[in-house]
Design a protein around this motif. Structure first.
Motif, PDB file in Angstrom:
ATOM      1  N   LEU A 169       0.829  -1.196   0.000  1.00 16.32           N
ATOM      2  CA  LEU A 169       0.000   0.000   0.000  1.00 16.32           C
ATOM      3  C   LEU A 169       0.867   1.252   0.000  1.00 16.32           C
ATOM      4  N   ALA A 170       1.914   1.244   0.830  1.00 16.39           N
ATOM      5  CA  ALA A 170       2.830   2.390   0.877  1.00 16.39           C
ATOM      6  C   ALA A 170       3.522   2.593  -0.468  1.00 16.39           C
ATOM      7  N   ALA A 171       3.914   1.489  -1.125  1.00 14.73           N
ATOM      8  CA  ALA A 171       4.544   1.588  -2.442  1.00 14.73           C
ATOM      9  C   ALA A 171       3.575   2.159  -3.471  1.00 14.73           C
ATOM     10  N   GLY A 172       2.298   1.767  -3.394  1.00 13.48           N
ATOM     11  CA  GLY A 172       1.293   2.298  -4.312  1.00 13.48           C
ATOM     12  C   GLY A 172       1.067   3.790  -4.114  1.00 13.48           C
ATOM     13  N   ILE A 173       1.002   4.221  -2.860  1.00 19.01           N
ATOM     14  CA  ILE A 173       0.847   5.652  -2.574  1.00 19.01           C
ATOM     15  C   ILE A 173       2.060   6.424  -3.078  1.00 19.01           C
ATOM     16  N   ALA A 174       3.251   5.874  -2.875  1.00 16.79           N
ATOM     17  CA  ALA A 174       4.471   6.526  -3.366  1.00 16.79           C
ATOM     18  C   ALA A 174       4.458   6.635  -4.887  1.00 16.79           C
ATOM     19  N   ALA A 175       3.886   5.626  -5.562  1.00 14.54           N
ATOM     20  CA  ALA A 175       3.779   5.679  -7.027  1.00 14.54           C
ATOM     21  C   ALA A 175       2.886   6.839  -7.463  1.00 14.54           C
ATOM     22  N   VAL A 176       1.788   7.038  -6.756  1.00 14.58           N
ATOM     23  CA  VAL A 176       0.899   8.171  -7.060  1.00 14.58           C
ATOM     24  C   VAL A 176       1.648   9.486  -6.861  1.00 14.58           C
ATOM     25  N   MET A 177       2.444   9.558  -5.800  1.00 18.46           N
ATOM     26  CA  MET A 177       3.187  10.780  -5.514  1.00 18.46           C
ATOM     27  C   MET A 177       4.233  11.066  -6.588  1.00 18.46           C
ATOM     28  N   ILE A 178       4.944  10.020  -7.055  1.00 23.07           N
ATOM     29  CA  ILE A 178       5.953  10.234  -8.089  1.00 23.07           C
ATOM     30  C   ILE A 178       5.308  10.607  -9.408  1.00 23.07           C
ATOM     31  N   LEU A 179       4.101  10.097  -9.660  1.00 24.14           N
ATOM     32  CA  LEU A 179       3.366  10.491 -10.867  1.00 24.14           C
ATOM     33  C   LEU A 179       3.011  11.978 -10.813  1.00 24.14           C
ATOM     34  N   GLY A 180       2.577  12.434  -9.644  1.00 21.73           N
ATOM     35  CA  GLY A 180       2.254  13.841  -9.508  1.00 21.73           C
ATOM     36  C   GLY A 180       3.472  14.741  -9.606  1.00 21.73           C
ATOM     37  N   ARG A 181       4.600  14.227  -9.156  1.00 20.82           N
ATOM     38  CA  ARG A 181       5.827  15.039  -9.159  1.00 20.82           C
ATOM     39  C   ARG A 181       6.478  15.096 -10.534  1.00 20.82           C
ATOM     40  N   THR A 182       6.499  13.956 -11.246  1.00 18.71           N
ATOM     41  CA  THR A 182       7.194  13.894 -12.533  1.00 18.71           C
ATOM     42  C   THR A 182       6.244  13.948 -13.719  1.00 18.71           C
TER      43      THR A 182
END
Length: 352
Positions: free
Chosen positions: A254-267
């Motif tokens: 779950l934490a990895a999935g949330i981090a993926a959303v964050m990296i999508l928003g950042r990059t």
């Protein structure tokens, strides 16, 4: 002597001898020493380490380092690795390890930005991309947990296999291309500010608070610590160790999935290269934060400080135009010192 007197004499129990002066082993340890040897003392050491790094940065880089904008940059850079580290803390406290979170993060970012997913997002709402990324992370964590708990595969090997497989699957799905995020609403949502603070930082704060509450105020957290301290004793105490282990790895996914959303928003892009070696940074932050690699002890507060220490240190090197090689050497030294201190505390705890 009468019969009654004789009976009373025979049945009498001798009184215990008066206790002598207390020996040195009976003396209690001073309160201040008990506090400093516990989690408060370890967190205080992390705070002092962070303060030293900040002072070094302020002296060497000047106002460019101490500016509010640079502080927000440090927090923004710490946010993604911080969310991953929160999940990793639970895994390591339970006595496990997860080497796959970086690859799962990359796979989740690719899955959420596939053409079919983005078309559906345009027809519905950008929240669909978030659900896809989180769903991929949770599914990968579930597979890890089942293989480890019920397949009896060592966590190192099971998550290493997921690391390779998830990265390969991400490359296949993306055809080794970078997939651009087309949803303007998604991009705007994850580049917004709340009270002047980036949304990614708020996500990290919420994840840290939720992780702290889960570890310290719920049965789930107590069972996680119990399993890491003594797996067999936890089983005998009535804890379903296998099921709980599965949930721990689901939490890491779950934490990895949330981090993926964050990296999508950042990059604003999904790619199979997202999250490369981030699992090592997460493990390093968790260990520096005081979580024992053998399990049974750890704090979310310590993990947060560990993440901030590495993020601030990286920023100091960048501000002073030092190479990444020097950064890696410094990080390696910090990790070794942290592990040595862990061993010392563990030996002391065993003696006590």
């Amino acid at each position: 002597m009468s019969d009654q007197t004789r009976a009373e004499t025979v049945g009498a129990v001798p009184e215990p001898a008066p206790a002598g002066p207390p020996t040195s082993t009976d003396q209690t340890e001073p309160a201040w020493r008990r506090i400093l040897s516990g989690s408060v003392g370890r967190n205080l050491g992390l705070v002092l380490a962070l303060v030293v790094i900040v002072i070094i940065g302020a002296v060497t880089a000047g106002d460019s380092f101490t500016s509010i904008n640079n502080v927000l940059v440090i927090l923004r850079q710490a946010s993604i690795i911080g969310v991953i580290s929160i999940g990793m803390t639970f895994v390591i406290i339970s006595g496990g390890i997860d080497l796959s979170v970086g690859s799962v993060m990359g796979l989740a970012s690719v899955a959420a930005t596939l053409d079919a997913m983005q078309e559906f997002t345009e027809a519905t709402h950008w929240i669909f991309m978030v659900l896809v990324a989180i769903g991929v992370g949770v599914l990968a964590g579930l597979i890890n947990g089942i293989v480890i708990a019920y397949g009896k595969v060592v966590a190192f090997m099971a998550t290493l296999a997921m690391l390779v497989a998830a990265r390969g699957l991400a490359e296949i799905l993306a055809e080794k291309r970078t997939l651009r995020v087309d949803s303007r609403d998604f991009i705007e949502a994850f580049n917004a500010d709340i009270l002047g603070i980036d949304i990614l930082i708020w996500i990290f704060i919420v994840a840290a608070v939720a992780g702290w509450l889960l570890l310290n105020r719920t049965t789930f957290g107590r069972r996680t610590v119990a399993i890491g301290g003594n797996r067999e004793a936890a089983r005998l105490a009535g804890i379903n160790v296998n099921r709980h282990t599965v949930w721990i790895y689901v939490l890491a996914g779950l934490a990895a999935g949330i981090a993926a959303v964050m990296i999508l928003g950042r990059t604003t892009a999904g790619t199979s290269t997202h999250g490369q070696l981030i699992e090592l940074d997460a493990i390093a932050a968790v260990v520096v934060g005081g979580t024992l690699l053998i399990g049974g002890r750890g704090t979310i507060t310590g993990t947060v400080f560990g993440v901030l220490i590495f993020a601030t240190l990286t920023n100091v090197f960048v501000q002073n135009n030092l190479s990444s090689s020097v950064q890696n050497v410094a990080k390696g030294i910090i990790i070794v010192v942290a592990v040595l201190l862990q061993q010392r505390f563990a030996r002391r705890g065993a003696r006590e």
